[in-house]
Design an enzyme around this catalytic site. Structure first.
Site, PDB file in Angstrom:
ATOM      1  N   TYR A 149       0.942  -1.378   0.231  1.00  0.00           N
ATOM      2  CA  TYR A 149      -0.137  -0.159   0.157  1.00  0.00           C
ATOM      3  C   TYR A 149       0.880   1.227  -0.104  1.00  0.00           C
ATOM      4  O   TYR A 149       0.614   2.175  -1.009  1.00  0.00           O
ATOM      5  CB  TYR A 149      -0.852   0.357   1.239  1.00  0.00           C
ATOM      6  CG  TYR A 149      -1.794   0.867   1.624  1.00  0.00           C
ATOM      7  CD1 TYR A 149      -2.925   0.920   0.567  1.00  0.00           C
ATOM      8  CD2 TYR A 149      -1.362   2.152   2.224  1.00  0.00           C
ATOM      9  CE1 TYR A 149      -3.564   2.285   1.163  1.00  0.00           C
ATOM     10  CE2 TYR A 149      -2.473   3.545   2.531  1.00  0.00           C
ATOM     11  CZ  TYR A 149      -3.914   4.000   1.645  1.00  0.00           C
ATOM     12  OH  TYR A 149      -4.720   4.511   2.004  1.00  0.00           O
ATOM     13  N   LYS A 153       1.104   4.152  -3.144  1.00  0.00           N
ATOM     14  CA  LYS A 153       0.655   5.718  -2.703  1.00  0.00           C
ATOM     15  C   LYS A 153       1.802   6.116  -2.818  1.00  0.00           C
ATOM     16  O   LYS A 153       1.673   7.686  -4.106  1.00  0.00           O
ATOM     17  CB  LYS A 153       0.395   5.586  -0.772  1.00  0.00           C
ATOM     18  CG  LYS A 153      -1.238   5.266  -0.858  1.00  0.00           C
ATOM     19  CD  LYS A 153      -2.470   5.650  -1.756  1.00  0.00           C
ATOM     20  CE  LYS A 153      -3.514   4.875  -1.911  1.00  0.00           C
ATOM     21  NZ  LYS A 153      -4.535   5.320  -2.212  1.00  0.00           N
TER      22      LYS A 153
END
Length: 233
Positions: A149, A153
């Site tokens: 994740y 990002k």
């Protein structure tokens, strides 16, 4: 009437953002994987006097995202694009499966790249537009078990920086909103170890997105990092 395309409109932040933009006088194009869910949100907006259109689009590994977003922009126009779709894989990097890794990168980064390519021609044609990508505090802070994740990002933040440099000559603004922990379904299967009421609410993030979009064309926000008062969590 200005028009906003909200990609990932069925999530907590997505639905709040769509409803808030509608209340500010935008015509909203809601894009999500579940047509029933986007139509429910669109119906809610219309019931309050707003204008909304709903579109089904699966962002997972699709090759035609750019074309579908371009068709949405061509039919109703696009002044603002908000990229909100996101997924998480919560495990150590050593234990993260290839499919989970690819899922994070595909949804959180590649689909944004594709959606942006879908609206750039229309925005260049009209000599202006605003693109708002929602990243995360995890793009800057390191958290155990959030590797895939965080990488996706962080890539989104750098993608947005470069896109901004490339497109400012065309009058296109690119902004990033990076929230800390937000109380959404992303956390349903995670043992957070604290009271979830101290998290940001989706409405607070939606307000930040709308604030960025409503800035005059002469101003921009490169990145807004917004966290709960209790910290990054």
């Amino acid at each position: 009437m200005q028009r906003v395309i909200v990609v990932g409109a069925t999530g907590g932040i997505g639905s709040s953002t769509a409803i808030l933009f509608a209340s500010a006088g935008f015509r909203v194009a809601l894009v999500g994987r579940s047509l029933d869910k986007v139509e429910d949100i669109a119906a809610n907006i219309r019931s309050k006097g707003g204008e909304a259109d709903s579109y089904r689009l699966d962002l997972m590994g699709s090759e035609d995202i750019s074309e579908k977003i371009a068709s949405i922009a061509a039919v109703g126009g696009v002044d603002v694009l908000v990229n909100l779709a996101g997924v998480a894989s919560v495990s150590s990097l050593a234990e993260t499966s290839l499919s989970s890794w690819r899922n994070c990168i595909d949804i959180n980064l590649t689909s944004v790249f594709q959606a942006v390519q879908g609206v750039i021609p229309k925005m260049r044609e009209q000599k202006g537009g605003t693109i708002i990508n929602v990243a995360s505090i995890a793009a800057h802070n390191s958290f155990v078990n959030w590797g895939a994740y965080s990488v996706s990002k962080a890539g989104l933040v750098k993608f947005s920086e470069i896109l901004s440099l490339e497109e400012k000559i065309n009058g296109i603004r690119v902004m990033v909103i990076s929230p800390g922990a937000v109380d959404t379904c992303l956390w349903h299967d995670v043992d957070v170890g604290f009271d979830r009421t101290i998290m940001l609410s989706p409405d607070v993030v939606a307000q930040s997105i709308l604030h960025a979009a409503l800035l005059p064309p002469s101003a921009t926000i490169q990145e807004m990092i917004i966290t709960p008062s209790a910290g990054a969590l």
